[in-house]
Design an enzyme around this catalytic site. Structure first.
Site, PDB file in Angstrom:
ATOM      1  N   SER A 154       0.856  -1.231  -0.039  1.00 41.72           N
ATOM      2  CA  SER A 154       0.057   0.145  -0.091  1.00 41.72           C
ATOM      3  C   SER A 154       1.065   1.325   0.034  1.00 41.72           C
ATOM      4  CB  SER A 154      -1.036   0.069   1.230  1.00 41.72           C
ATOM      5  OG  SER A 154      -1.834   0.992   1.244  1.00 41.72           O
ATOM      6  N   ASP A 249     -10.549  -2.983  -4.745  1.00 41.74           N
ATOM      7  CA  ASP A 249      -9.789  -2.030  -4.253  1.00 41.74           C
ATOM      8  C   ASP A 249      -9.702  -0.899  -5.025  1.00 41.74           C
ATOM      9  OD1 ASP A 249      -7.548  -0.441  -3.111  1.00 41.74           O
ATOM     10  OD2 ASP A 249      -6.064  -2.142  -3.373  1.00 41.74           O
ATOM     11  N   HIS A 279      -8.731  -4.351  -0.316  1.00 48.17           N
ATOM     12  CA  HIS A 279      -7.289  -3.663   0.000  1.00 48.17           C
ATOM     13  C   HIS A 279      -6.612  -4.362   1.159  1.00 48.17           C
ATOM     14  CE1 HIS A 279      -4.464  -0.546  -0.328  1.00 48.17           C
ATOM     15  NE2 HIS A 279      -4.493  -0.486   1.142  1.00 48.17           N
TER      16      HIS A 279
END
Length: 311
Positions: A154, A249, A279
């Site tokens: 991320s 996501d 996610h």
């Protein structure tokens, strides 16, 4: 969505508001799901290095190494996720331990400075400073300078991609591979997934908007490609890459686009899109797909290091 992630669905939806509350919640969740590192036959060392131009500002890092390593080993500089505003050395210790043990590499995790107190470029400076430290002190760290990979999840994947861009542009330490997991790459949030996914579990468009605002400031001007790597005009000369995208996501399409642009620029890319996961899938490590993807990442790292070493 894979039923294993049903617990991530919350009604009513909780927004990103108070950063301290979010950090406390993340810490509590990590404590509940923490892995016992004593189960891994690893040497684990914590140390600090000074930041750029400031001996008083220290960058904490944690080093994971197999006990049976002889000589120098490959290294993965791993940058944790957390939206640029939370996370620490312990956030993704299960992944780091698995990489070190099964990919047979040293793993160095960095506790970079967090937004909004320390917006861009503080985190990136800390991560790049650590890369330079690893390069400069590779012999003492028992690291093979020809086998340096960067990776993260991320926001950490954003920082890994940005570190790779910086290393290329500054003709800095040579990076042989980048591992980009559910990467946050584009602050513009104009892709189809960023527009459509407004209620996906845990992390949707509204959370992405807050994440970027805290990282870049309230009214950013001329956003740097080192802050949002999708803005980089030239992706040639970057290291071979593995990119993992989650199908549910808001960041999905920017990861896919980055993989496509890397390929067009002549960079070797392995892309994995998993349609059924959100996610935050890695927050449930017991899920079958989470286990399978972690095993895949280990195999990808081993293969990348073997390829670069000519084995």
């Amino acid at each position: 969505m894979d039923p294993a992630f049903a617990s991530l669905v919350k009604q009513p939806r909780e927004g990103f508001n108070d950063v301290q509350v979010l950090r406390e919640a993340t810490f509590a969740a990590r404590q509940e799901a923490s892995s016992c590192l004593s189960d891994f036959d690893l040497e684990i060392e914590d140390r600090d290095i000074p930041s750029y131009g400031d001996e008083k500002t220290l960058i904490p890092m944690r080093i994971y190494r197999r006990r049976d390593v002889e000589g120098s080993s490959p290294v993965l500089l791993y940058l944790h996720g957390g939206g640029f505003f939370c996370g620490d050395l312990f956030s993704e210790q299960l992944q780091c331990a698995q990489y070190a043990l099964n990919a047979r590499c040293t793993v160095i995790c960095v506790a970079y400075r967090l937004a909004p107190e320390n917006p861009f470029p503080a985190a990136l400076n800390d991560c790049y400073r650590t890369l330079e430290f690893v390069w400069d002190y590779s012999e003492a760290l028992k690291i093979d300078r020809d086998l340096i990979a960067v990776g993260g999840s991320s926001a950490g994947a954003n920082l890994a991609a940005a570190v790779a861009l910086l290393a290329r542009d500054r003709v800095g330490p040579n990076i042989c591979f980048q591992l980009l997991l559910i990467p946050a790459l584009d602050d513009r949030l104009e892709t189809d997934s960023a527009v459509q996914f407004t209620d996906t579990p845990g992390f949707a468009r509204s959370e992405a908007e807050v994440m970027w605002r805290w990282y870049l400031g309230e009214s950013p001007q001329d956003v740097s490609p080192y802050a949002a790597p999708a803005r980089a005009k030239d992706l040639s000369g970057l290291p071979a890459s593995y990119i993992l995208c989650a199908g549910l996501d808001p960041l999905r399409d920017e990861g896919l686009a980055y993989a496509n642009r890397l390929t067009e620029s002549g960079v070797a890319v392995e892309l994995h899109l998993v349609p059924s996961i959100p996610h935050g899938f890695a927050s449930i490590p017991a899920a079958a797909i989470s286990k399978r993807l972690l095993s895949e990442q280990v195999a990808v790292l081993r293969s990348a290091f073997a390829r670069e070493s000519g084995l």
